[in-house]
Design an enzyme around this catalytic site. Structure first.
Site: not given
Length: 587
Positions: A81, A258
């Site tokens: 991430d 997302e």
């Protein structure tokens, strides 16, 4: 928070496996102190020396760097991430850390090629409250952003524990650290990111559930935007708006839109998101609008980054590519960092989700990852003017490399992490080695454990350490641990049964443990422990008093150290482990 120098040599599970409301309820913080976990008075404390980690992956042996190239991933092992920002010539990059403590590793570079870890954003207990959380809870998807209007760096993230939820911290200078305590933000969902417009106005965007009663299918999510009060560091109540419903084309039932980011270019606002879940169908998609609050129109050709459509039998596959962030260089070029995985020969994911980088062509209307829809290669061209120095000084290494830590009292290297609590509560480093003070909990507990971890960064690696240890009771154990989670791991350690000392190898799968092998030791004291892996095949060996290494337990499978078997979001880690609550029984 400066990184300590060390010696270098050479060179789907998907989000839907978590119900967020359940996580927030089940991971509540309890204010247990160090004494709650402390072992009994006088429990033996192992001394560790001469830790050596060596990675020898064939892909790097077969693909030596050409002039003007550098390796991607730039951060090997569990650094998922990624988010990146720039101030002047300084780039800063962060990654998810879950219940690792300290949390949110932060890296600095002046050229996008050579990176130094400068510490962690969340390095205090007042910032990171994950003491009872499962290993894949904690800190999700940090976003780092520099705001030129007030000369401040922001890190916004979701802390799935302690009731904190979405939060932001700030600093004027990441090189000095001193990030603020968390400011809790008044909205739900996950994966928040900030955007500051040319006029200084702030916005927050994030993943959330559809409005109540409007969920159309499992994995149906939305992207929301809020106005952000820069003075109060809070979203403005009543300004929330859904700007993406489901994904690029809701008729195709896309899942898990997302990791949103907004960029302004050509006078328009570009929204880039991950889509497909952080697994085999992962991708990156992009939209455009005349306003940060939408409406947003998807690009004609989406996704702009993915590996999901490629031949699964291709050599050296990289999979799960997505969850990206973009940065513009001072010269006007663009690059994107993103996560992806490199499965081993059995398609298992022991090294976890790693941080990759690619140049981005934004000469046209849309940003395009160069080579992002083709099989990803092990190296890419360096930005103009850069020089590859990743195997020198204290730059973070990649490719094949050796990391040596003699534990000589110079302070812990930043890549050593604990789980759920500070390292300093169980580690004592002197000039002659590292002492671990055992807690009265073992590695299966969802509590702080007395284990110091180094990420597995290669499919083919060895990790060894010298240990001096004399257990006193059956409750005492110290050694190495290879851990995917509290319910999936190997323990390779020295303990006691009656008057005898034993070295044991235990496998734990789904919380069920079995002793694979054990051997009686003539005496306790100095012993060298080593774990080696060749893809899915792991071996544990030991040497007494400087003798030859002997195998214990034969070759065992690394299946339980893989995300696709164990679930969750972390990669495998190698731990220096001690406990005064050992539950491994000698047969």
């Amino acid at each position: 928070m400066q990184s300590r120098k060390r010696k270098f040599e050479g060179k789907t599970s998907i989000w839907s496996c978590f119900l967020l409301t359940t996580l927030f309820a089940s991971c509540q913080y309890t204010n247990s102190s160090a004494e709650d976990n402390g072992g009994r008075d006088g429990a033996p404390e192992p001394l560790f020396q001469n830790f050596t980690y060596t990675g020898t992956d064939k892909i790097y042996q077969h693909n030596p760097l050409q002039d003007g190239h550098f390796y991607s991933p730039i951060l090997q092992g569990c650094y998922p991430d990624p988010s990146i920002t720039r101030k002047g010539d300084d780039y800063y990059l962060v990654a998810s850390s879950f219940v690792m403590f300290p949390g949110v590793p932060i890296f600095h570079s002046n050229d996008l090629v050579n990176w130094k870890q400068i510490g962690h954003v969340l390095d205090r207990e007042s910032q990171l409250k994950v003491e009872t959380a499962g290993i894949s809870a904690g800190i999700y998807a940090p976003d780092i952003l520099y705001n030129r209007h007030n000369d401040t760096f922001y890190m916004i993230t979701t802390q799935i524990a302690s009731g904190i939820g979405n939060m932001v911290v700030k600093t004027k200078d990441p090189l000095q650290g001193n990030w603020s305590d968390p400011i809790k933000l008044n909205f739900g969902g996950i994966d928040p990111a900030l955007f500051f417009d040319d006029d200084g106005k702030g916005y927050v965007i994030h993943n959330d559930a559809p409005d109540e009663g409007k969920e159309l299918y499992e994995g149906h999510r939305v992207i929301k935007v809020w106005d952000y009060d820069v003075e109060k560091d809070q979203v403005i109540a009543g300004t929330d708006k859904i700007i993406v419903d489901g994904g690029v084309d809701i008729t195709q039932k896309p899942i898990w839109i997302e990791a949103p980011h907004i960029y302004k270019r050509y006078g328009k606002y570009y929204l880039m998101c991950a889509e497909g879940g952080t697994g085999a169908n992962h991708s990156e998609v992009v939209f455009v609008s005349d306003s940060p609050r939408g409406p947003y129109k998807p690009a004609d050709k989406n996704p702009i980054l993915s590996q999901r459509h490629l031949d699964k039998s291709r050599p050296n596959p990289v999979e799960w590519a997505g969850h990206a962030d973009l940065v513009e260089t001072p010269s006007g070029d663009w690059y994107g960092v993103f996560l992806a995985i490199r499965p081993n020969e059995k398609n298992r994911v022991n090294t976890g989700r790693e941080t990759f980088i690619l140049p981005v062509d934004w000469s046209g209307e849309w940003p395009i990852f160069e080579g992002g829809m083709e099989p990803l290669q092990p190296s890419i061209k360096m930005p103009q003017g850069a020089e590859n120095r990743m195997d020198t000084d204290d730059f973070f290494p990649n490719g094949n490399f050796t990391f040596v830590d003699k534990f000589e009292g110079n302070g812990l290297d930043d890549r050593w992490i604990a789980l759920r609590g500070p390292r300093e509560k169980f580690v004592e480093e002197g000039t002659h080695g590292l002492i671990i003070k055992p807690f009265d909990v073992n590695i299966k507990a969802q509590k702080p454990i007395s284990t110091l971890f180094h990420r597995q960064q290669h499919a083919t690696f060895s990790a060894s350490v010298d240990m001096n240890y004399k257990p006193e009771t059956e409750s005492d154990l110290a050694g190495l641990a290879c851990v995917q989670s509290e319910t999936f791991h190997y323990v390779f350690g020295v303990t006691k049964s009656g008057a005898d000392y034993y070295l044991v190898l235990e496998r734990t799968e789904k919380g069920e443990s079995s002793v694979i092998a054990q051997t009686k030791l003539a005496e306790a004291g100095k012993i060298s422990l080593k774990v080696e892996a060749r893809g899915d095949d792991y071996q544990f060996t030991y040497a007494v008093d400087g003798g030859d290494f002997e195998n214990l337990g034969g070759t065992v499978s690394g299946d339980i150290l893989s995300t696709d078997v164990a679930g969750g979001f972390t990669g495998a880690m190698i731990g220096l482990y001690a406990t005064s609550a050992n539950d491994i029984h000698i047969n």
